[in-house]
Design a protein around this motif. Structure first.
Motif, PDB file in Angstrom:
ATOM      1  N   THR A  66       9.759  75.723   1.655  1.00 36.51           N
ATOM      2  CA  THR A  66      10.790  74.918   2.197  1.00 36.51           C
ATOM      3  C   THR A  66      12.111  75.373   1.848  1.00 36.51           C
ATOM      4  OG1 THR A  66       9.382  73.057   1.874  1.00 36.51           O
ATOM      5  CG2 THR A  66      11.231  72.530   2.303  1.00 36.51           C
ATOM      6  N   LEU A  67      12.397  76.045   0.893  1.00 37.27           N
ATOM      7  CA  LEU A  67      13.652  76.506   0.209  1.00 37.27           C
ATOM      8  C   LEU A  67      14.019  77.632   1.103  1.00 37.27           C
ATOM      9  CD1 LEU A  67      15.882  76.087  -1.827  1.00 37.27           C
ATOM     10  CD2 LEU A  67      14.691  77.627  -3.091  1.00 37.27           C
ATOM     11  N   VAL A  68      13.120  78.485   1.365  1.00 41.78           N
ATOM     12  CA  VAL A  68      13.614  79.740   2.310  1.00 41.78           C
ATOM     13  C   VAL A  68      13.824  79.521   3.704  1.00 41.78           C
ATOM     14  CG1 VAL A  68      13.138  82.157   2.869  1.00 41.78           C
ATOM     15  CG2 VAL A  68      12.802  81.310   0.322  1.00 41.78           C
ATOM     16  N   PHE A  69      12.790  78.592   4.214  1.00 39.88           N
ATOM     17  CA  PHE A  69      12.777  78.230   5.551  1.00 39.88           C
ATOM     18  C   PHE A  69      14.211  77.654   6.042  1.00 39.88           C
ATOM     19  CE2 PHE A  69      10.295  75.455   8.850  1.00 39.88           C
ATOM     20  CZ  PHE A  69      10.865  76.372   9.870  1.00 39.88           C
ATOM     21  N   GLY A  70      14.344  76.471   5.066  1.00 38.45           N
ATOM     22  CA  GLY A  70      15.591  75.560   5.318  1.00 38.45           C
ATOM     23  C   GLY A  70      16.800  76.502   5.106  1.00 38.45           C
ATOM     24  N   GLY A  71      16.892  77.226   4.298  1.00 34.84           N
ATOM     25  CA  GLY A  71      18.191  78.034   3.881  1.00 34.84           C
ATOM     26  C   GLY A  71      18.470  79.249   4.894  1.00 34.84           C
ATOM     27  N   LEU A  72      17.399  79.538   5.615  1.00 34.13           N
ATOM     28  CA  LEU A  72      17.647  80.876   6.585  1.00 34.13           C
ATOM     29  C   LEU A  72      17.607  80.419   7.995  1.00 34.13           C
ATOM     30  CD1 LEU A  72      16.150  83.751   4.611  1.00 34.13           C
ATOM     31  CD2 LEU A  72      18.553  83.129   4.802  1.00 34.13           C
ATOM     32  N   LEU A  73      17.455  78.901   8.397  1.00 37.46           N
ATOM     33  CA  LEU A  73      17.406  78.876   9.804  1.00 37.46           C
ATOM     34  C   LEU A  73      18.567  78.907  10.684  1.00 37.46           C
ATOM     35  CD1 LEU A  73      14.996  75.497   9.617  1.00 37.46           C
ATOM     36  CD2 LEU A  73      14.662  77.576  11.059  1.00 37.46           C
ATOM     37  N   LEU A  74      19.856  78.553  10.096  1.00 38.79           N
ATOM     38  CA  LEU A  74      20.588  78.734  11.102  1.00 38.79           C
ATOM     39  C   LEU A  74      21.179  80.420  11.091  1.00 38.79           C
ATOM     40  CD1 LEU A  74      23.547  76.383   9.305  1.00 38.79           C
ATOM     41  CD2 LEU A  74      22.374  76.181  11.691  1.00 38.79           C
ATOM     42  N   LEU A  75      20.901  81.089   9.923  1.00 39.10           N
ATOM     43  CA  LEU A  75      21.212  82.595  10.191  1.00 39.10           C
ATOM     44  C   LEU A  75      20.062  83.031  11.285  1.00 39.10           C
ATOM     45  CD1 LEU A  75      22.199  85.221   9.427  1.00 39.10           C
ATOM     46  CD2 LEU A  75      20.680  85.297   7.720  1.00 39.10           C
ATOM     47  N   GLY A  76      18.909  82.756  11.176  1.00 40.00           N
ATOM     48  CA  GLY A  76      17.671  82.825  12.169  1.00 40.00           C
ATOM     49  C   GLY A  76      17.939  82.727  13.591  1.00 40.00           C
ATOM     50  N   GLY A  77      18.358  81.585  13.708  1.00 41.25           N
ATOM     51  CA  GLY A  77      19.030  81.061  15.139  1.00 41.25           C
ATOM     52  C   GLY A  77      20.051  81.886  15.890  1.00 41.25           C
ATOM     53  N   ARG A  78      21.100  82.223  15.103  1.00 42.91           N
ATOM     54  CA  ARG A  78      22.050  82.995  15.670  1.00 42.91           C
ATOM     55  C   ARG A  78      21.700  84.327  15.822  1.00 42.91           C
ATOM     56  NH1 ARG A  78      25.259  81.529  19.354  1.00 42.91           N
ATOM     57  NH2 ARG A  78      27.378  81.983  19.181  1.00 42.91           N
ATOM     58  N   ALA A  79      21.100  85.052  14.913  1.00 40.68           N
ATOM     59  CA  ALA A  79      20.217  86.190  14.920  1.00 40.68           C
ATOM     60  C   ALA A  79      19.642  86.513  16.341  1.00 40.68           C
ATOM     61  CB  ALA A  79      19.608  86.652  13.606  1.00 40.68           C
ATOM     62  N   GLY A  80      18.752  85.495  16.707  1.00 37.50           N
ATOM     63  CA  GLY A  80      18.246  85.586  17.893  1.00 37.50           C
ATOM     64  C   GLY A  80      18.970  85.766  18.968  1.00 37.50           C
ATOM     65  N   ASP A  81      20.181  84.984  18.957  1.00 37.56           N
ATOM     66  CA  ASP A  81      20.837  85.217  20.280  1.00 37.56           C
ATOM     67  C   ASP A  81      21.530  86.453  20.396  1.00 37.56           C
ATOM     68  OD1 ASP A  81      20.870  82.266  20.697  1.00 37.56           O
ATOM     69  OD2 ASP A  81      22.511  81.714  19.534  1.00 37.56           O
ATOM     70  N   LEU A  82      21.823  87.011  19.119  1.00 38.61           N
ATOM     71  CA  LEU A  82      22.628  88.394  19.260  1.00 38.61           C
ATOM     72  C   LEU A  82      21.672  89.434  19.353  1.00 38.61           C
ATOM     73  CD1 LEU A  82      25.311  87.665  16.396  1.00 38.61           C
ATOM     74  CD2 LEU A  82      25.498  87.286  19.004  1.00 38.61           C
ATOM     75  N   LEU A  83      20.426  89.348  18.648  1.00 39.40           N
ATOM     76  CA  LEU A  83      19.696  90.688  18.671  1.00 39.40           C
ATOM     77  C   LEU A  83      18.456  90.591  19.425  1.00 39.40           C
ATOM     78  CD1 LEU A  83      19.588  90.905  14.942  1.00 39.40           C
ATOM     79  CD2 LEU A  83      20.969  91.980  16.081  1.00 39.40           C
ATOM     80  N   GLY A  84      18.499  89.418  20.072  1.00 37.39           N
ATOM     81  CA  GLY A  84      17.156  89.426  20.966  1.00 37.39           C
ATOM     82  C   GLY A  84      16.104  88.447  20.544  1.00 37.39           C
ATOM     83  N   ARG A  85      15.775  87.338  21.433  1.00 37.06           N
ATOM     84  CA  ARG A  85      15.168  86.089  20.755  1.00 37.06           C
ATOM     85  C   ARG A  85      13.602  86.727  20.791  1.00 37.06           C
ATOM     86  NH1 ARG A  85      18.244  82.460  24.740  1.00 37.06           N
ATOM     87  NH2 ARG A  85      20.097  82.251  23.415  1.00 37.06           N
ATOM     88  N   ARG A  86      12.948  87.361  21.908  1.00 34.48           N
ATOM     89  CA  ARG A  86      11.758  87.721  21.647  1.00 34.48           C
ATOM     90  C   ARG A  86      11.516  88.678  20.617  1.00 34.48           C
ATOM     91  NH1 ARG A  86       8.741  91.319  26.419  1.00 34.48           N
ATOM     92  NH2 ARG A  86      10.243  93.002  25.426  1.00 34.48           N
TER      93      ARG A  86
END
Length: 472
Positions: A66-86
């Motif tokens: 829970t801790l790692v998942f919740g803490g890094l979700l925002l970064l994961g979302g924006r990284a997908g926009d910039l680096l490629g979602r697939r």
């Protein structure tokens, strides 16, 4: 090179001609991620005995994920926009699958917790891109609404399905199979994603590293503070320090995002009233609903003596109703709009929790628990499926990953925050009941009913927020 051109075009063509397989890949990914938030619950006693966890250390089997998942979700979302979602989806699923295999093979408590941390990292990479790819792949309004409704149903029902799957696998095989089951699912997702999911247009930009650091650290500190509060109380120094540090970091994060040209979290996501209300209810809904899963699993096993399998199956009617209700969203939402559905769903969900405040040591399943589960299932299906559609159909494609990351961050933080509050409320009531000389089972039930009262208050807040939706 001709070969490389063929390889880059093939998934795009396949994605246009095989939308069903795209949907299977993305929904399976969402289910796998959500399952791991609850599937371990019923296996915890056997994990403790097998790997020698202490009573306090055992909680980290759940909390580390829970801790790692919740803490890094925002970064994961924006990284997908910039680096490629697939690309990020596939990488996240690979990490998650490898971590699941390592966790299933763990021969020590430390190795299992490390594997759960890696699972949280993989989930944070894949989760936001899953939702964003749904929104950008299915562009026809009705098809998109149907896909997002199914996604919401998978997310809501996944908590109960996790208990059922955990009970089945633990009872029939072993607790290790709860982790091993992710391996074939992960392989299936990767194969389907590589072959059939189209990579949307990327939006090259600089990653907001300061925002990533302050936002991720702030969320992680707040989540850790509430996890700590559940086990050590609100007066614990580390609890208070984590919450204060988290609040300061998140305040800094907002200031950074307001001044950054290419923010990790575009604050314009909250400019629309309906979208802002949907985000708030994605926080409040899991806060209220987690009490049913956490406390009723204990009630069924400790008070009524249910086994792991029977406990999981007890939640089947609720899971089935959540998923069935979401199938009606493409018909109901265009006709009624989000406000009546969100209000009705929140009222039904709150009513289901309110019934549980009358729980006693001799309450039967059919007469006492089943009506509550049915109200909760219907309420969750109506309340949350429209919110996915409101959020993901009203953002520009460039912000789809960030919007999905915020949505899942709200869900994850709400579940963690709610559970910490409710466990603390239950603990205080339990101590009072024990001091009064009540029997052990009565002490347990007293704590639960007080926690359900707190859930009703949170549910009432969700109803009030739902009333702020514009009629459309």
């Amino acid at each position: 090179m001709p070969g490389s051109t063929l390889l880059t075009e093939r998934p795009e063509t396949a994605a246009r001609t095989r939308p069903g397989l795209v949907l299977v890949a993305l929904l399976t990914c969402q289910l796998m991620i959500v399952l791991d938030a609850t599937v371990m619950n019923v296996a915890l006693p056997r994990i403790r005995d097998d790997l020698g966890f202490s009573a306090t250390g055992l909680s980290w089997v759940m909390s580390s994920y829970t801790l790692v998942f919740g803490g890094l979700l925002l970064l994961g979302g924006r990284a997908g926009d910039l680096l490629g979602r697939r690309r990020l989806l596939v990488a996240g699923v690979v990490v998650f699958t490898a971590a699941s295999l390592a966790g299933g093979l763990a021969d020590s408590a430390a190795m299992l917790v490390a594997a759960r941390v890696a699972q949280g990292l993989g989930a944070a990479m894949a989760g936001p891109s899953t939702l964003a790819l749904l929104a950008t792949t299915f562009t026809e309004p009705r098809a998109r609404m149907r896909a997002l409704a199914l996604f919401s149903g998978m997310a809501s029902a996944g908590f109960a399905i996790g208990l059922i799957a955990g009970g089945l696998l633990t009872e029939w095989l072993s607790w290790r199979s709860v982790l091993f089951i992710n391996v074939p699912l992960g392989v299936l997702i990767v194969v389907l994603a590589v072959r059939h999911v189209r990579e949307p247009e990327r939006h090259p930009a600089r990653l907001d590293l300061l925002g990533a650091a302050t936002g991720s650290a702030g969320i992680a500190a707040v989540v850790y503070g509430f996890i700590r509060a559940a086990s050590d109380g609100w007066r614990d120094g580390v609890t208070a320090g984590s919450l204060v540090a988290g609040a300061l970091l998140l305040a800094t994060f907002v200031l950074v995002e307001a001044r950054t040209a290419e923010p990790l979290l575009p604050l314009r996501l909250f400019a629309d009233r309906n979208r802002a209300a949907a985000y708030v209810n994605f926080l409040l809904g899991p806060m209220a609903g987690m009490s049913m899963f956490f406390f009723l699993t204990q009630y069924l096993q400790d008070v009524h003596g249910y086994g792991a399998l029977t406990t999981g199956l007890a939640f089947l009617p609720m899971a089935a109703l959540v998923f069935a209700t979401t199938r009606l969203i493409p018909v109901l939402l265009p006709r009624f709009g989000p406000k009546p559905m969100a209000v009705t769903g929140a009222l039904l969900m709150t009513s289901g929790v309110a019934l549980l405040t009358r729980l006693g040591t001799d309450t039967g399943y059919v007469a006492g628990l089943l009506p509550s589960m049915l109200l909760m299932g219907l309420g969750m299906g109506l309340a949350f499926a429209p919110l996915n559609v409101v959020i993901m159909t009203s953002v520009p494609p460039a912000d789809a990953g960030a919007a999905g990351g915020v949505l899942q961050t709200m869900q994850q933080t709400g579940a963690t925050l709610g559970l910490a509050i409710l466990v603390t409320v239950a603990g205080a009531a339990t101590r009072d009941a024990a001091a009064g000389g009540a029997a052990p089972e009565e002490v347990l039930v007293t704590g639960m009913t007080h926690a359900f009262l707190a859930s009703v208050a949170i549910g009432a807040a969700a109803v009030l927020v739902a009333l702020t939706f514009r009629r459309e």
